[in-house]
Scaffold this motif. Sequence first.
Motif, PDB file in Angstrom:
ATOM      1  N   TYR A   6     -19.806   9.350  24.861  1.00 23.72           N
ATOM      2  CA  TYR A   6     -19.990   9.494  26.314  1.00 23.72           C
ATOM      3  C   TYR A   6     -21.198   8.696  26.791  1.00 23.72           C
ATOM      4  O   TYR A   6     -22.286   8.789  26.226  1.00 23.72           O
ATOM      5  CB  TYR A   6     -20.190  10.975  26.603  1.00 23.72           C
ATOM      6  N   ILE A  50     -10.485  10.626  19.874  1.00 23.59           N
ATOM      7  CA  ILE A  50     -11.835  11.190  19.883  1.00 23.59           C
ATOM      8  C   ILE A  50     -12.105  11.763  18.495  1.00 23.59           C
ATOM      9  O   ILE A  50     -11.326  12.578  17.987  1.00 23.59           O
ATOM     10  CB  ILE A  50     -11.974  12.245  20.984  1.00 23.59           C
ATOM     11  N   GLN A  59     -18.546  16.893  22.309  1.00 21.01           N
ATOM     12  CA  GLN A  59     -18.852  15.768  23.178  1.00 21.01           C
ATOM     13  C   GLN A  59     -20.331  15.387  23.133  1.00 21.01           C
ATOM     14  O   GLN A  59     -20.681  14.218  23.211  1.00 21.01           O
ATOM     15  CB  GLN A  59     -18.442  16.077  24.615  1.00 21.01           C
ATOM     16  N   THR A  69     -24.167  12.683  22.217  1.00 24.23           N
ATOM     17  CA  THR A  69     -23.181  11.627  22.409  1.00 24.23           C
ATOM     18  C   THR A  69     -23.028  10.706  21.216  1.00 24.23           C
ATOM     19  O   THR A  69     -21.954  10.152  21.009  1.00 24.23           O
ATOM     20  CB  THR A  69     -23.538  10.779  23.634  1.00 24.23           C
ATOM     21  N   VAL A  73     -10.462  13.141  29.946  1.00 20.23           N
ATOM     22  CA  VAL A  73     -10.095  13.420  28.561  1.00 20.23           C
ATOM     23  C   VAL A  73      -8.687  14.000  28.558  1.00 20.23           C
ATOM     24  O   VAL A  73      -8.361  14.883  29.359  1.00 20.23           O
ATOM     25  CB  VAL A  73     -11.090  14.395  27.908  1.00 20.23           C
ATOM     26  N   TRP A 114     -14.703  21.735  22.240  1.00 24.68           N
ATOM     27  CA  TRP A 114     -15.247  20.388  22.076  1.00 24.68           C
ATOM     28  C   TRP A 114     -16.195  20.044  23.235  1.00 24.68           C
ATOM     29  O   TRP A 114     -17.266  19.489  23.015  1.00 24.68           O
ATOM     30  CB  TRP A 114     -14.103  19.375  22.019  1.00 24.68           C
ATOM     31  N   GLU A 115     -15.836  20.411  24.447  1.00 22.89           N
ATOM     32  CA  GLU A 115     -16.650  20.108  25.621  1.00 22.89           C
ATOM     33  C   GLU A 115     -18.026  20.763  25.534  1.00 22.89           C
ATOM     34  O   GLU A 115     -19.062  20.145  25.793  1.00 22.89           O
ATOM     35  CB  GLU A 115     -15.928  20.575  26.883  1.00 22.89           C
TER      36      GLU A 115
END
Length: 378
Positions: free
Chosen positions: A173, A281, A286, A289, A310, A373-374
């Motif tokens: 990111y 990914i 996430q 980064t 995403v 994941w976020e």
Amino acid sequence: MRRWFFALFAFAPAVVSAHEIPAPAAIDAEVARVMRDTGSKGLAIAVIDDGKPVHVAAHGVRNAAGDPLQVDTIMYGASLTKAVFAYTVMRQVDAGRFTLDTSLADMLPRPLPSYASADITNRFADWTALDERWRKLTPRIVLTHSTGFANFGFLEPDEKLHFHFDPGSRYAYSGDGLNTLQFAMETGKGIDVGTESARIFNELGMTRTSLIWRGDFAGNLADGWDEQGKVEPHDERSKVRAAGSMDTTIADFAKFAAAFVRGDGLKPSSRAEMVKPQLAITTRSQFPTLQPELPPEQRRKDLAAGIGVVVFEGPQGRGFFKGGHNDTTGNTWVCVEQRKRCVAILSNDVRSEAGFPQLVRFVLGETGVPFDWEYGTQ
């Protein structure tokens, strides 16, 4: 590995869930529960069904004085700006100004690393340390967060952007990646991102949304609460930034979400490109980064970068999402392609984020949105 990954995405079964969206009163009751459990002071929600807003509501307060949060209260969009910017970029692609695979070298009149601070009135980032790999940068690479940059150059020891991997090779990111594309569009192509985004907002009837502060926002404005419950005033952002300068309202963002899920304003091929899995990914979460990639056998096979969003595969088929966060802001936008359903949540209290997974599940049913994941939870 990548070929197998995309094959899985292409042929994964698309199951239409029997879940029905709850009645507005039930949604409001669930929001109240989430706010009570998290200590949140303010949360606004929009629900889209069959490409139409069916429920838009605001709960709680917008400032320490206790003024109510309303559906037309200005709230910080944070990184939801990135999805709006990606949509704006695709409009320019449709207009033939450039393609997703145009090199930034072909967009700019001179090499990117030659733009020193003194050359840039509206300062973006410092590219002066970049090597020749900058020529590999394209809008697709930028919008899939695979530039190789840190999130922001100011996080680097010398406050300059550097390549941590070859552009296009993996996901990491980067807000300054998007700011770099904005710079190339404005400097090399004469495309003013603020003006182009305003044109889109006008088309969609988003009268209280802008990528730069407007004085008329001040009368109904949300301040924010941090993790410790401290109030911080709304930041009046004076520069357009693709990475995150948008102010909006839940009523306005509902219009954007509905238009996007319907495919309004874009060629069908461009809309499809945005929600297609572009790049696997390969990290556990996430953030941070630039964390190491997982071993191939541990990587998720239901998760990929789209264009500005995403993309995930779940019980209801293909979906996509985008989050937005700072110390006092928690936002999320989740959509499932079948039945054109979305939930958008804007909160002026970052503590609300702990309740987002359950709230989205309550409204949409089990979608497979990768909140673990976020947010980096297991």
